[in-house]
Design a protein around this motif. Structure first.
Motif: not given
Length: 302
Positions: A243, A246, A258-260, A263
Motif C-alpha cells: 500500500p 497519496g 491509499h491502496d491501489p 481498488d
C-alpha cells in the motif's frame, strides 16, 4: 430418506467402465459414476437424483495417485483429498491445491471424497473448481473412442454440469507448475468449518521485485460456475504489492492509506451473477468477493 432402486456395477478395468457407460448411453439409461460418493450419495438419499444404475470406479487403481511430471503435476481422479494433502509433490509444486483442499469439508469427508469427483460434480460452491480455473488446469478424460483434453475454462459448463460426455471417465487433472516468483492463497468465508463456501477466492500472484507482474484470480460460488476475475487480474498488473500513501510513500498504517491493490480488487464482482439462498443475498456475496479478493491477493503477494 431411502434412495430409489438402482443397479450397481463395479468394473475391474478402465476399458470395462468405458464400455458399460457407452452401452448405457446408447440404450438411453441414466447412469451415474460413483467415485468417493460424498456429493452423489446425499443426492440419492434426497431423491434429487435417481439413476437406473451406479458405476463404481473404486477398483480402478490406475486412477489414483500423484505424479510429478515435467511442467505439471498429474493428480489421478480417484485420489482422495487426504492423499492430496499428504502428498509432498502437491505441497511443494502446486501449493494452491493444497491450501484449498485443506478447507474441503471435514477429515471424514476428505478421507472418502476424491479430487476428480469434486471437479466432475461441478458444484460452483466447491473449493477445487475455482482453483482449477485459476491455475488453467487441464482435464484428461477417456471414452471407448480414446482420450481427449479439456481446459478448465471449458470444463465447467453450468450449475452441476461439466463438459464430460456420456461414456467418458475423468482420468485426472494436469496442474501446471507456476515456478519461482509466484505466491498463492485460498480465502474462504463459510458459516462452519464443514460448510460450503458462501464465497471463496483462489489467488495466484507473481511478483517482479515489489511489482505485481501477473495475477490469476478465480471465485467460488459467485455464479453457476466458478468465475475468473479478469477485471481484477488486469487492474493488478504493474501495481506495487505494498500500500502507498497519496504521495507514493509507504504509509504508517490505518484504514485511510491509499491502496491501489484494494481498488483493483474492488472489481472482483464485475461480471458475476451470485446466487441468493438461505445463507446470503447476491449483494452480500458481491461485498464478500471484493473483501476476500483483497485479502487473498495481499496474502499471495506477501
Amino acid at each position: 430418506m431411502i434412495p430409489a432402486p438402482f443397479d450397481y456395477i463395479r468394473p475391474t478395468s478402465l476399458e470395462e467402465a468405458c464400455r458399460v457407460l457407452a452401452e448405457a448411453d446408447s440404450s438411453g439409461e441414466d447412469v451415474k459414476v460413483l467415485a468417493g460418493g460424498q456429493s452423489l450419495l446425499p443426492l440419492l438419499r434426497l431423491r434429487l437424483a435417481y439413476p437406473s444404475a451406479l458405476v463404481d470406479l473404486g477398483r480402478l487403481a490406475e486412477l489414483r495417485g500423484v505424479e510429478d511430471r515435467d511442467d505439471h503435476v498429474f493428480i489421478g481422479a480417484l485420489t482422495t483429498h487426504d492423499e492430496v494433502l499428504r502428498s509432498p509433490v502437491v505441497r511443494e509444486r502446486t501449493p494452491l491445491v493444497a491450501l484449498a483442499t485443506a478447507t474441503v469439508a471435514d477429515p471424514a469427508v476428505r478421507h472418502r471424497g476424491t479430487f476428480g469427483g469434486s471437479m466432475a460434480h461441478a458444484d460452483p460452491a466447491g473449493d477445487l473448481p475455482a482453483v482449477a480455473l485459476a491455475l488453467d488446469c487441464v482435464f484428461v478424460v477417456r471414452s471407448g473412442e480414446g482420450e481427449r483434453e479439456i481446459p478448465a475454462a471449458e470444463f465447467f459448463v453450468d450449475y452441476l454440469e461439466s463438459a464430460l460426455e456420456p461414456g467418458e471417465v475423468l482420468l485426472g487433472v494436469r496442474v501446471p507448475k507456476l515456478g519461482p516468483g509466484w505466491g498463492f492463497h485460498y480465502e474462504k468465508f463459510h458459516r462452519t468449518a464443514q460448510a460450503w463456501a458462501i464465497v471463496g477466492v483462489a489467488a495466484a500472484v507473481r511478483r517482479d521485485g515489489g511489482i505485481i507482474g501477473e495475477a490469476r484470480i478465480a471465485l467460488t460460488n459467485m455464479g453457476p460456475t466458478p468465475v475468473r476475475a479478469r477485471a481484477v487480474e488486469d487492474a493488478l498488473r504493474g501495481l506495487s504489492s505494498a500500500p502507498t500513501g497519496g504521495d507514493g510513500a509507504q504509509p504508517a498504517g490505518g484504514d485511510g492509506a491509499h491502496d491501489p491493490v484494494r481498488d483493483a480488487c474492488g472489481q472482483a464482482d464485475s461480471g458475476t451473477s451470485p446466487p441468493a439462498d438461505l445463507h446470503a443475498k447476491p449483494d452480500y456475496r458481491r461485498h464478500l468477493a471484493r473483501v476476500l479478493t483483497h485479502r487473498a491477493v495481499r496474502a499471495a503477494s506477501g
